[in-house]
Each structure stands twice: as C-alpha cells, then as structure tokens.
Enzyme design. Structure first.
Site, mmCIF file in Angstrom:
data_model
loop_
_atom_site.group_PDB
_atom_site.id
_atom_site.type_symbol
_atom_site.label_atom_id
_atom_site.label_comp_id
_atom_site.label_asym_id
_atom_site.label_seq_id
_atom_site.Cartn_x
_atom_site.Cartn_y
_atom_site.Cartn_z
ATOM 1 C CB SER A 145 5.119 -2.387 -2.615
ATOM 2 O OG SER A 145 4.004 -1.659 -2.133
ATOM 3 C CB CYS B 30 3.600 -2.567 11.465
ATOM 4 S SG CYS B 30 3.750 -4.351 11.675
ATOM 5 N N GLY C 140 0.817 -1.206 0.000
ATOM 6 C CA GLY C 140 0.000 0.000 0.000
ATOM 7 C C GLY C 140 0.847 1.250 0.000
ATOM 8 C CB VAL D 228 5.340 5.424 -2.883
ATOM 9 C CG1 VAL D 228 6.534 5.518 -1.946
ATOM 10 C CG2 VAL D 228 5.710 5.938 -4.269
ATOM 11 C CB CYS E 2 7.963 -9.023 9.311
ATOM 12 S SG CYS E 2 6.518 -8.902 8.225
#
Length: 367
Positions: free
Chosen positions: A13, A199, A9, A11, A101
C-alpha cells in the site's frame, strides 16, 4: 484525480500510494483502525491493522509527502466482519473474512465515505488490474504476476466500486520488485513481512477463539449413512476437509482415514467419510454479484473458470443463473468445498463475478 490511498502499514500500500502521486493524482493517505484493542502490537507476520501498522503507514506517508489520517472503522469491522465470521461458523459454514472486509469495509464503508468527501477513487496495494473495454466499461482482471494475483479476494466488487478503484501494482512483475522500489524510496516497511492468518485472531488459534465466543457442546460424529461413530466437543471447531482432531475410535471398514464432509450446527453433528467423498460435482449460491458488466444472458449456461480459494488453481466450468442461484458445474470435481466459501468465476483473466456457496453436490453418492 483526487485519490484516497488506503495505507495498511505494509509495503504494497505504501508503494501504491507513492505511484499514485507520481501519476499526477492529488493523494491523501488514510489508515483504517479496525482493532477494538488499539494498543495491539504486531507479532512478525501475524495480525494487521495494529498501532504499529498505523505508525508504519504514517512514516511512509511523510516520506511520500501526502496528508495522512487514521479513521476508526472498528465498530463497522466488528459488525460486518467479526460478527459475520462468528455467525457463519455458528451456522456450519466456512467464511472468508478477507472477502467480507473487502466487500463491507475497504470498498463499501471506506469508498462511500471517500466519495462523500469529494474523492474520485480509492487506491489500494492489491495485485489486480482494471481494464476498460471498447465500450468504456471498467473490468477487473488478474494481475500480471500470477503468483501474487489477488483478484480472487476482490471478486466481491461491483461495477460501481470498480469504477472508483485504483490498483497501481497490477502490472508489477513481482513482489521483489515492489520491495526493491520501497527500499529505494526509503520506506522502513521495505522488508516488513506480509501478514498472514486472520487479522483479528493474531495467534492463529481459530478453534480456541471460536470456543470462547460460540461455546463448545458435545455432539455426535456420524458416517454418511447416519450411524454414530464417535463424539466431538463442539461442531464449530470442524471444517469440511478436516482430518485431524476427529478422535474416532471405530476404524472405517476399508481402514482408510475419514474426513469431515459436513457440519450440521442445528443438530450439533459432524458427518465424516472417505476422502473421495470430498469431490464436489456442483456448487450453488444465491448471494452472487457481478464484477462489472453482467453477462447479457446469465440464464443461459456459459463457459468460465471457477476458483474457490485465494491460492487455488482455476478450474474450467459451466455457470448459469437458475431459480435465483448462480449454479457452477466444474468439468472436473472440486475438492473439499464448504458452504460459506466464496466461488469466483473468470472469463480468461477477467473476474466476472462471485457467489457465497450455499450448497454443494458430492460427486460420490451415498451408499
């Protein structure tokens, strides 16, 4: 190639997915739903993988003209990243959830599912490069833009994962160029701020978040010789190198401030000392991996550079595998290193491997 583009979501990627399409690949976009609270909204640069991010990713995929899906990895994320984060802090270590992650979700669970579905590679917006050597081996290297280089957080990748990874932004000179390209493509995320902090703790209050899950119990603050000089309200709230929040009533003999040197969860104690005691002469870890081809003789000491944080400068070092540990000795002491952190070693721009730090040796002896 058939490529699965992981679309966060953001820029980076979005532009990476667009470049993969223009390179002639058959691309499908996927957003990973990692939050256990799918209605969570993003606040500025805090948080990621929210419902807002999912919608941003879908808008970009629509403009690119690729199929787009949302995959629910929230349970896996909780087990492999969030629960690991809590366990590491409970053990007195300082974990890096972004490393976990990448290791467990983006380049393990996601890549595994992608390969099962017939994809050849996973594409992400990380700033790193993959180089093929003369023998056909794929190597992970730093991005051309040193300030934006993200090879450190990819240091956990194995040779098999690197063989199925794509990083289209690796040769891009700057983030400004990526944003400009996104604007030209009409992506609404062109000016979207980068995400920061952890996150799953979007408000940034790691101490409060841990207190709710680990609990807080009063314990002793000790000096390096074992003398009690104060009390704390929960060892999990402290990390190596911390100065604030110690609330020590007894001043040091030299009048200088004291810093956290060690956290001992078994005895619920925190050890403090002078700033110079934060200098570390050697680090070692048994949980190490090689990013691509391993050294031919890892049990023979070799020169390298070590980096202990995502934005730290690399330091010349000597590394060797001894007794099941990757032992790294920097030529100049490292500062404020804690067990649980990740040490990534480089040969030039190439990421050679990494280890989770299990133990450290101070450059300043006690006494």
């Amino acid at each position: 190639m058939k490529v699965l583009a992981a679309m966060s979501g953001g820029v980076d990627s979005a532009v990476a997915a667009a470049r993969a399409v223009e390179a002639g690949h058959d691309v499908v976009g996927v957003h990973l739903a990692l939050s256990r609270m799918p209605g969570t909204l993003r606040t500025g640069s805090r948080g990621c993988c929210t419902i807002e991010d999912s919608m941003d990713a879908q808008r970009a995929a629509n403009l690119i003209g690729i199929p787009y899906y949302v995959w629910d990895f929230s349970e896996r994320f909780k087990l492999d990243v969030v629960d690991d984060f809590i366990a590491e802090y409970s053990a007195g270590r300082t974990p890096n959830p972004c490393m976990r992650c990448n290791e467990k979700i983006k380049f393990a669970a996601l890549l595994e599912k992608a390969l099962d579905l017939g994809f050849d590679a996973v594409c992400t917006g990380h700033y790193a490069s993959i180089v093929t050597d003369a023998d056909g081996n794929r190597e992970l290297h730093r991005a051309s833009a040193w300030a934006k280089d993200q090879s450190y957080v990819l240091g956990v990748l194995t040779a098999e994962q690197i063989a199925h990874s794509m990083f289209p932004l690796g040769a891009t000179p700057s983030k400004a160029e990526v944003r400009a390209e996104a604007a030209e493509r009409g992506f609404s995320v062109a000016s979207k701020p980068d995400s920061h902090d952890i996150c799953f703790i979007p408000d940034g209050d790691t101490r409060g978040w841990l207190a709710e899950r680990v609990g807080a119990e009063t314990g002793d603050i000790l000096d390096r010789t074992g003398n009690k000089i104060g009390e704390h309200e929960g060892a999990h709230a402290f990390t190596v190198g911390q100065r604030r929040g110690l609330q020590i009533g007894m001043p040091a003999d030299d009048g200088k401030p004291r810093f956290v040197l060690e956290v001992r969860p078994v005895t619920n104690t925190v050890v403090v000392g002078p700033k110079e005691a934060l200098d570390i002469a050697q680090i070692a870890g048994s949980r190490f991996t090689w990013a691509g081809q391993a050294p031919e003789h890892p049990d023979v000491a070799f020169d390298c550079e070590v980096q202990i944080r995502a934005h730290a400068d690399p330091v010349p070092a000597v590394a060797v595998v001894e007794n099941g540990e990757l032992v790294i000795t920097p030529t100049t002491p490292l500062n404020g290193v804690a067990p649980g952190q990740t040490a990534v070693i480089y040969i030039g721009t190439r990421v050679l491997g990494q280890t989770t730090i299990d133990r450290t040796i101070s450059a300043v002896p006690v006494g």
